[in-house]
Design a protein around this motif. Structure first.
Motif, PDB file in Angstrom:
ATOM      1  N   GLY A  36       0.802  -1.215   0.000  1.00  0.00           N
ATOM      2  CA  GLY A  36       0.000   0.000   0.000  1.00  0.00           C
ATOM      3  C   GLY A  36       0.833   1.262   0.000  1.00  0.00           C
ATOM      4  O   GLY A  36       0.350   2.317  -0.396  1.00  0.00           O
ATOM      5  N   GLY A  37       2.070   1.169   0.507  1.00  0.00           N
ATOM      6  CA  GLY A  37       2.954   2.318   0.416  1.00  0.00           C
ATOM      7  C   GLY A  37       3.586   2.792   1.690  1.00  0.00           C
ATOM      8  O   GLY A  37       4.385   3.740   1.660  1.00  0.00           O
ATOM      9  N   GLN A  38       3.327   2.161   2.846  1.00  0.00           N
ATOM     10  CA  GLN A  38       3.899   2.675   4.081  1.00  0.00           C
ATOM     11  C   GLN A  38       4.012   1.603   5.164  1.00  0.00           C
ATOM     12  O   GLN A  38       3.344   0.576   5.123  1.00  0.00           O
ATOM     13  N   ILE A  39       4.911   1.875   6.097  1.00  0.00           N
ATOM     14  CA  ILE A  39       5.006   1.143   7.360  1.00  0.00           C
ATOM     15  C   ILE A  39       4.674   2.150   8.447  1.00  0.00           C
ATOM     16  O   ILE A  39       5.272   3.226   8.501  1.00  0.00           O
ATOM     17  N   TYR A  40       3.727   1.834   9.292  1.00  0.00           N
ATOM     18  CA  TYR A  40       3.264   2.803  10.285  1.00  0.00           C
ATOM     19  C   TYR A  40       3.003   2.112  11.616  1.00  0.00           C
ATOM     20  O   TYR A  40       2.905   0.877  11.699  1.00  0.00           O
ATOM     21  N   GLY A  41       2.883   2.912  12.664  1.00  0.00           N
ATOM     22  CA  GLY A  41       2.618   2.342  13.966  1.00  0.00           C
ATOM     23  C   GLY A  41       2.088   3.374  14.944  1.00  0.00           C
ATOM     24  O   GLY A  41       2.058   4.577  14.651  1.00  0.00           O
ATOM     25  N   THR A  42       1.691   2.901  16.111  1.00  0.00           N
ATOM     26  CA  THR A  42       1.170   3.739  17.183  1.00  0.00           C
ATOM     27  C   THR A  42       2.119   3.686  18.373  1.00  0.00           C
ATOM     28  O   THR A  42       2.428   2.600  18.875  1.00  0.00           O
ATOM     29  N   TYR A  43       2.561   4.848  18.810  1.00  0.00           N
ATOM     30  CA  TYR A  43       3.455   4.939  19.968  1.00  0.00           C
ATOM     31  C   TYR A  43       2.661   5.009  21.269  1.00  0.00           C
ATOM     32  O   TYR A  43       1.494   5.429  21.299  1.00  0.00           O
ATOM     33  N   ASN A  44       3.327   4.611  22.348  1.00  0.00           N
ATOM     34  CA  ASN A  44       2.725   4.717  23.676  1.00  0.00           C
ATOM     35  C   ASN A  44       2.615   6.177  24.104  1.00  0.00           C
ATOM     36  O   ASN A  44       3.165   7.079  23.471  1.00  0.00           O
ATOM     37  N   ARG A  45       1.928   6.401  25.179  1.00  0.00           N
ATOM     38  CA  ARG A  45       1.726   7.753  25.677  1.00  0.00           C
ATOM     39  C   ARG A  45       3.031   8.311  26.252  1.00  0.00           C
ATOM     40  O   ARG A  45       3.817   7.576  26.862  1.00  0.00           O
ATOM     41  N   PRO A  46       3.260   9.622  26.106  1.00  0.00           N
ATOM     42  CA  PRO A  46       4.463  10.225  26.676  1.00  0.00           C
ATOM     43  C   PRO A  46       4.324  10.416  28.183  1.00  0.00           C
ATOM     44  O   PRO A  46       3.336   9.992  28.797  1.00  0.00           O
ATOM     45  N   VAL A  47       5.322  11.053  28.800  1.00  0.00           N
ATOM     46  CA  VAL A  47       5.291  11.336  30.231  1.00  0.00           C
ATOM     47  C   VAL A  47       4.060  12.185  30.552  1.00  0.00           C
ATOM     48  O   VAL A  47       3.702  13.095  29.812  1.00  0.00           O
ATOM     49  N   GLU A  48       3.390  11.843  31.660  1.00  0.00           N
ATOM     50  CA  GLU A  48       2.215  12.588  32.079  1.00  0.00           C
ATOM     51  C   GLU A  48       2.186  12.712  33.602  1.00  0.00           C
ATOM     52  O   GLU A  48       2.631  11.818  34.321  1.00  0.00           O
ATOM     53  N   TRP A  49       1.652  13.821  34.078  1.00  0.00           N
ATOM     54  CA  TRP A  49       1.415  14.010  35.507  1.00  0.00           C
ATOM     55  C   TRP A  49      -0.086  13.941  35.769  1.00  0.00           C
ATOM     56  O   TRP A  49      -0.909  14.118  34.865  1.00  0.00           O
ATOM     57  N   TYR A  50      -0.446  13.668  37.010  1.00  0.00           N
ATOM     58  CA  TYR A  50      -1.855  13.667  37.380  1.00  0.00           C
ATOM     59  C   TYR A  50      -1.988  14.029  38.858  1.00  0.00           C
ATOM     60  O   TYR A  50      -1.064  13.843  39.655  1.00  0.00           O
ATOM     61  N   ALA A  51      -3.142  14.559  39.190  1.00  0.00           N
ATOM     62  CA  ALA A  51      -3.505  14.841  40.576  1.00  0.00           C
ATOM     63  C   ALA A  51      -4.919  14.327  40.802  1.00  0.00           C
ATOM     64  O   ALA A  51      -5.823  14.615  40.012  1.00  0.00           O
ATOM     65  N   ARG A  52      -5.112  13.560  41.873  1.00  0.00           N
ATOM     66  CA  ARG A  52      -6.401  12.924  42.130  1.00  0.00           C
ATOM     67  C   ARG A  52      -6.858  13.236  43.549  1.00  0.00           C
ATOM     68  O   ARG A  52      -6.097  13.080  44.517  1.00  0.00           O
ATOM     69  N   LEU A  53      -8.089  13.669  43.675  1.00  0.00           N
ATOM     70  CA  LEU A  53      -8.717  13.901  44.973  1.00  0.00           C
ATOM     71  C   LEU A  53      -9.843  12.902  45.129  1.00  0.00           C
ATOM     72  O   LEU A  53     -10.770  12.848  44.310  1.00  0.00           O
ATOM     73  N   GLY A  54      -9.763  12.098  46.185  1.00  0.00           N
ATOM     74  CA  GLY A  54     -10.767  11.071  46.416  1.00  0.00           C
ATOM     75  C   GLY A  54     -11.456  11.233  47.752  1.00  0.00           C
ATOM     76  O   GLY A  54     -10.957  11.912  48.657  1.00  0.00           O
ATOM     77  N   PHE A  55     -12.621  10.593  47.885  1.00  0.00           N
ATOM     78  CA  PHE A  55     -13.379  10.649  49.142  1.00  0.00           C
ATOM     79  C   PHE A  55     -14.119   9.340  49.329  1.00  0.00           C
ATOM     80  O   PHE A  55     -14.364   8.593  48.371  1.00  0.00           O
ATOM     81  N   GLU A  56     -14.499   9.067  50.569  1.00  0.00           N
ATOM     82  CA  GLU A  56     -15.239   7.845  50.884  1.00  0.00           C
ATOM     83  C   GLU A  56     -15.932   8.015  52.222  1.00  0.00           C
ATOM     84  O   GLU A  56     -15.338   8.496  53.189  1.00  0.00           O
ATOM     85  N   PHE A  57     -17.186   7.639  52.261  1.00  0.00           N
ATOM     86  CA  PHE A  57     -17.905   7.638  53.534  1.00  0.00           C
ATOM     87  C   PHE A  57     -19.094   6.681  53.451  1.00  0.00           C
ATOM     88  O   PHE A  57     -19.436   6.194  52.393  1.00  0.00           O
TER      89      PHE A  57
END
Length: 873
Positions: free
Chosen positions: A852-873
Motif C-alpha cells: 500500500g505504500g507505508q510502514i506505520y505504527g502507534t506509539y505509547n503515551r508520553p510522560v504525564e502528571w496527574y492529581a487525584r482527589l478522592g473521598f469515601e464515607f
C-alpha cells in the motif's frame, strides 16, 4: 540451547528471589503481614495461595495506587503478559491486543477469536473490541496464565482475565474521585451503594474521562497541491479533529443484589459504555514506493491479449512481484500521456469509481505534466515519513466511536449446605465505528474505516460443592453461547485507485459441558481432574467488493463485466476471476459459508502441601480455539479462504508459599507448552490474512513475591521469562503438517522484514519482564502518607508476525511514581503522580503495509502528571 536458556532463567530467578521480589497482595494493617486475596478461579472462593494455578490477582486499592485504569494497564505488573490498548489500524484504544505466555491475538476483526478470554463478572466478552474495559467499581482482577479451557471454556488457550466488580453491601456507602492531569485531563468516578430493604441492596457506579490527544495534526508547510478530499470516498463516517490519541468516554454500571442470608441469592447487573473520541495516534515510519514505473511492473504487460497470465498479473497487484499502489499513483500523476499509453495503463490512471458509479472522480493521468498547474498533486514519497512522532500532517478521518453494554442475571441456590447451583444469563451488544488516516499526509493514500455490530447471548449453569468431609470439591456445568454480527470495512488506497468495500455477516453458536474434581487424599496430597467438551458451529458470508473495478482496469476490461471480450471470448468477470455470477465486483465467494468444530480438553494435576503455608503443584492442561475465515480480500478467489483450529498442550509445575509469619510470599511457576496450528496475521500484498502458520514450543517461568519487612513497608515485583519460538513453519522448504491449511504461506524475509522461520520468536513475547514496586506508608498525625514507585523492564519483542524491522519494540524501562495523603478513616485522599517519567517511547502496535505504500505504527503515551482527589464515607 533453548532448554539451557530456560534452565538458566529459572535458576537466576531462584537466586534473586530476595533482591528482586515479585508482585503479590497488599499489607494486612493489623499485623503488618501480607493480606489474603480471595479468588474464584475454580468456581469457588479460595485464598489465591491455595489455588494450584499461576494467578496474578490485584485488588481495587492496588490498581488505584498504581494508576491502572483499564485492562491494558495490567501489562506492566504481570509477568509474561502483554496487553496492548489497540491493534493495527483499528483506530481505537478500547480494542485489546492480549497475549499471555506467547499465545495471543492482535486483531480486532470478526473473523478471528481472542486467544485470551476476558470475563466480566463471569460473562465472556466475545470480541476484542471493548475488551479493554475501564476498571470501574472493580473489586479485584484475576489474571490466569496458561490454558483455562476446563472451567473457563472458549478461547482461553492463552489464559483468562477475570474482572470482578463490587457487590453492593447492606450499608450506605459512597466513594469517588476526581483527577486532572496533562493534556487537559478531567476524569471523575463514583460509586453509591444503598440498602433498599432487608436483604436487598443496590449500587450505581459512573465514570467520565476526557483528555486531549497527545499527537497534534498540523497543516503541511509546503505547497499542498490540488486537493483530493478524503470525503469523496466511501467510509463508515466522516469526522476529523486536530489531535489524535485523546479520550472522551463515559460509562455506567448498576447492580441490584438480593441476599437475606438464606439459601437463595440473586444479582442483576447492567452496564453501558459510550466512547466518542479521536482515533489512536499514528506515525509513518517509512514509505515504500520503489523507483521505476508501477514500482517495477513490466511495460506492455497489462491486459488480456498481451501474453500476461492472469495469476501472475494478480500476484503483481498484490505486491509479491514488487507492484506498489503508491508507486502506481506516483507514476500516474507524473507520467506523460505517451508513457501511460506505452504501458497500456490508461484505464488504471483514468477516472476512479467509474464502473461502480460511486462518486466518480477524474483520472490521475499526467496531472503534473499537463498545462494546468492547478491540478498538480503531491507524490507520495519520503517527505511523509514522520520526523516528530507527536505531529502528523494527516487530515482525513479521525474518530473512534463505541457503544457497548449488557445485562446479566446471576442466580444462586444452596441445594444443601454443601452444594450450590448457579446460573449466569447474559446479553451483550457492541456497536463500533472508527476511521483513521494512516498515511501522514493530506493525500488519501491509505484511509481505513470500520463498522462492527455484535450481539451475544450466553447461558451458563454450574453445580459446585464439596463432599466426603470437604475432601472432595467439584464443579460441573453447561454453557451455551450465541453470537451474531455485521461488519464492514472501507479501505481507500492511493487516491482511490483501489477502493475496498467489505461487508460481512457472522453467526456463531457454541455449546460446552465441563467438569472438574479436586480430591484431597490427606492434608498433604491432592489431585485435580477435569475436562470440557466443546461444539461450535460458525457461519460467515462475505461481500467484499472492489468498487473502483481495479482488477478490470488492470486487464483493460472496459466493456461491462457481463459482456464477452470479442465474439467468442470469455466475459471480463470470468477472465478476471470474480466468483459470483451477477455480482461482478464481489471478491468473496459463496462457499464455504459454514464450519463446525468440536474438541475435548483435559486437565490433570497434583498438589502437595508439606506445610500449611507451602504448596507444590504440577499440572497438565489443554487449550483450544476454533478456526474461521480470512475476510480481508483484495483479489477474487474461487473458494472462501478458511483457517483451522489451534491447540495447546501445557505442563506446569510451581510452588506457592507464605513464610515468616506472612511477611514473605514467594510464588514460582515453570511451564512448557506445545502450541500447534498457530493462527496469526500475515500480510499478503495489501491484505492482512489469517492462516495457520505453524507450530511452536513455549518454555518459561514466573516468579511473583512480596516482602513486608516492617509495618507499612512492602516491596512487590515480578520476574517473567519466556522462550516462545516456532518449531515448524507451514510451507518452509515445502513442508506441511495436518495443522497447516491451504492458506498457510511461508513468510519469506525481505529488505523490510526478518521473515518467519523455525527458531524465530513469536510476536508479543518478550524474553524477560521484570517489575519492582516499593511501597512505603508513613504516619502523619492521624492520617498517613503513601510513597509508591513502579519500575518495569521489558526486553525487545516482535510487534508483528513477519518481524518488520521498524516495528520491533525495543527493550524498555518504564518508571511510574506517586505520593498520596490519606486522611483519618480514609475519608478523603490526595494523590500526585506521574506515569512514564523517563518519557520512554515505543511502538505499541503497527502494520507493514508495504504494497500500500507505508510502514506505520502507534506509539505509547508520553510522560504525564496527574492529581487525584478522592473521598469515601
Amino acid at each position: 540451547m533453548k532448554l539451557t536458556k530456560f534452565a538458566a532463567g529459572t535458576a537466576l530467578a531462584t537466586m534473586v528471589v530476595v533482591s528482586q521480589p515479585a508482585f503479590a497482595q497488599s499489607t494486612d494493617e493489623n499485623n503488618g503481614g501480607i493480606a489474603e486475596i480471595v479468588v474464584t478461579a475454580q468456581k469457588r472462593a479460595e485464598n489465591v495461595q491455595d489455588v494450584p494455578i499461576a494467578i496474578s490477582a490485584f485488588t481495587a486499592d492496588a490498581l488505584q495506587e498504581r494508576s491502572i485504569g483499564d485492562v491494558s494497564g495490567l501489562s506492566a505488573i504481570t509477568p509474561n503478559v502483554t496487553l496492548d490498548a489497540s491493534t493495527p489500524f483499528s483506530g481505537s484504544s478500547a480494542v485489546l491486543g492480549a497475549s499471555i505466555r506467547g499465545i495471543g491475538s492482535a486483531d480486532f476483526a470478526f473473523n478471528i477469536d481472542p486467544a485470551v478470554g476476558v470475563y466480566l463478572d463471569g460473562v465472556y466478552l466475545g470480541r476484542s473490541i471493548g475488551a479493554n474495559q475501564d476498571l470501574l467499581d472493580v473489586e479485584r482482577i484475576e489474571v490466569l496464565k496458561g490454558p483455562q479451557g476446563t472451567l473457563f471454556g472458549r478461547n482461553t488457550i492463552g489464559g483468562a482475565i477475570s474482572i470482578v466488580t463490587a457487590t453492593p453491601g447492606d450499608e450506605f456507602h459512597v466513594k469517588g474521585d476526581v483527577t486532572t492531569g496533562r493534556y487537559n485531563r478531567l476524569q471523575a468516578r463514583g460509586l453509591v451503594e444503598v440498602p433498599l430493604s432487608k436483604g436487598l441492596s443496590a449500587s450505581v457506579a459512573f465514570g467520565i474521562m476526557k483528555r486531549d490527544g497527545f499527537q497534534k495534526r498540523v497543516s503541511y508547510p509546503g505547497d499542498p497541491g490540488a486537493n483530493i478530499s478524503w470525503t469523496r470516498f466511501p467510509a463508515s463516517g466522516y469526522s476529523a479533529s486536530d489531535r489524535q490519541g485523546g479520550d472522551n468516554a463515559w460509562n455506567l454500571r448498576g447492580k441490584l443484589h438480593w441476599n437475606d442470608g438464606g439459601a437463595f441469592r440473586a444479582t442483576l447487573t447492567g452496564d453501558y459504555t459510550n466512547i466518542d473520541q479521536d482515533s489512536t495516534a499514528n506515525t509513518v515510519l517509512a514509505v515504500t514506493p520503489i523507483p521505476g514505473p508501477f514500482g517495477g511492473l513490466n511495460p506492455n504487460d497489462l491486459g488480456p491479449g498481451q501474453g500476461f497470465p492472469i495469476q501472475t498479473a494478480l500476484d503483481v497487484v498484490t505486491g509479491s512481484s514488487g507492484f506498489l499502489f503508491a508507486g502506481l499513483y506516483n507514476f500516474c500523476i507524473n507520467a506523460t500521456p505517451a508513457q501511460i499509453a506505452a504501458r497500456n495503463a490508461g484505464n488504471l490512471c483514468g477516472p476512479r469509481s467509474s464502473i461502480s458509479g460511486f462518486n466518480t472522480l477524474p483520472g490521475l493521468g499526467s496531472v503534473n505534466v499537463d498545462a494546468d498547474p492547478n491540478n498538480n498533486l503531491l507524490p507520495y514519497d519520503s517527505r511523509w515519513v514522520n520526523t516528530d512522532k507527536d505531529v502528523s500532517y494527516a487530515d482525513g478521518n479521525n474518530f473512534s466511536k463505541l457503544k457497548q453494554g449488557g445485562v446479566a442475571l446471576t442466580l444462586e441456590y444452596d441445594v444443601s449446605p454443601d452444594v450450590t447451583v448457579k446460573s449466569i444469563s447474559a446479553f451483550r451488544k457492541v456497536d463500533f465505528k472508527a476511521g483513521v488516516d494512516l498515511d501522514n499526509s493530506p493525500l488519501p493514500i491509505l484511509q481505513t474505516s470500520f463498522i462492527v455490530k455484535q450481539d451475544q447471548w450466553s447461558q451458563e449453569l454450574q453445580i459446585a460443592g464439596s463432599a466426603m468431609d470437604n475432601k472432595l470439591h467439584f464443579a460441573v456445568g453447561g454453557y451455551v453461547f450465541k453470537e451474531k454480527g455485521d461488519l464492514r470495512d472501507f479501505v481507500t488506497f492511493s487516491a482511490g485507485l483501489l477502493q475496498v468495500d467489505g461487508p460481512g455477516k457472522v453467526d456463531t453458536t457454541a455449546y460446552a459441558g465441563f467438569g472438574q474434581i479436586d480430591y484431597r487424599f490427606s492434608d498433604v496430597i491432592g489431585i485435580t481432574l477435569g475436562g470440557r467438551y466443546t461444539k461450535e458451529d460458525k457461519k460467515y458470508n462475505g461481500f467484499q467488493s472492489d468498487i473502483n473495478g481495479f482488477n478490470y482496469k488492470l486487464f483493460n476490461c472496459t466493456p461491462p463485466a457481463s459482456q464477452p471480450l470479442g465474439p467468442t471470448g470469455p466475459t471480463c468477470q470470468a477472465l478476471v476471476g470474480f466468483p459470483v455470477a451477477g455480482e461482478p465486483f464481489r471478491y468473496y465467494p459463496l462457499q464455504p459459508d459454514s464450519q463446525s468444530f468440536n474438541n475435548f480438553s483435559f486437565k490433570a494435576g497434583v498438589d502437595i502441601h508439606p506445610s500449611q503455608d507451602v504448596m507444590l503443584y504440577g499440572s497438565f492442561s489443554q487449550g483450544y480455539k476454533t478456526g474461521g475465515w480470512t475476510t480481508r480480500l483484495s483479489n477474487p478467489l474461487p473458494v472462501a479462504p478458511t483457517f483451522g483450529e489451534e491447540k495447546a498442550d501445557s505442563f506446569e509445575v510451581g510452588v506457592k508459599s507464605t513464610l515468616l509469619d506472612r511477611h514473605l510470599q514467594l510464588n514460582l511457576a515453570g511451564f512448557s507448552t506445545k502450541y500447534k496450528g498457530i493462527q496469526l496475521n500475515q500480510q499478503i500484498g495489501i491484505s492482512p490474512t489469517v492462516a495457520n502458520l505453524g507450530d511452536a514450543r513455549i518454555n518459561g517461568m514466573e516468579l511473583e513475591a512480596v516482602i513486608a519487612p516492617t509495618q507499612g513497608f512492602t516491596i512487590n515485583g515480578s520476574i517473567g521469562y519466556v522462550d516462545a519460538h516456532y518449531t515448524f513453519i507451514c510451507g518452509e522448504a515445502g513442508a506441511t503438517r495436518p495443522s497447516c491449511n491451504s492458506n498457510s504461506a511461508f513468510v519469506a524475509p525481505n529488505p523490510f522484514q526478518l521473515g518467519v522461520k523455525a527458531g524465530d520468536d513469536l510476536p508479543k513475547a518478550p524474553s524477560w519482564k521484570i517489575n519492582v514496586s516499593p511501597r512505603l506508608e508513613l504516619p502523619v498525625g492521624d492520617g498517613k502518607v503513601v510513597l509508591l514507585a513502579d519500575w518495569t523492564h521489558t526486553t525487545s519483542m516482535r510487534n508483528d508476525t513477519e518481524g518488520t524491522i521498524l516495528l520491533i519494540r525495543p527493550a524498555t524501562d518504564i518508571v511510574n511514581a506517586s505520593i498520596s495523603y490519606q486522611a483519618p478513616e480514609k475519608r478523603w485522599n490526595l494523590t500526585l503522580g506521574g506515569t512514564n517519567l523517563t518519557n520512554k517511547r515505543y511502538l505499541v502496535t503497527g502494520q507493514a503495509q508495504i504494497a500500500g505504500g507505508q510502514i506505520y505504527g502507534t506509539y505509547n503515551r508520553p510522560v504525564e502528571w496527574y492529581a487525584r482527589l478522592g473521598f469515601e464515607f
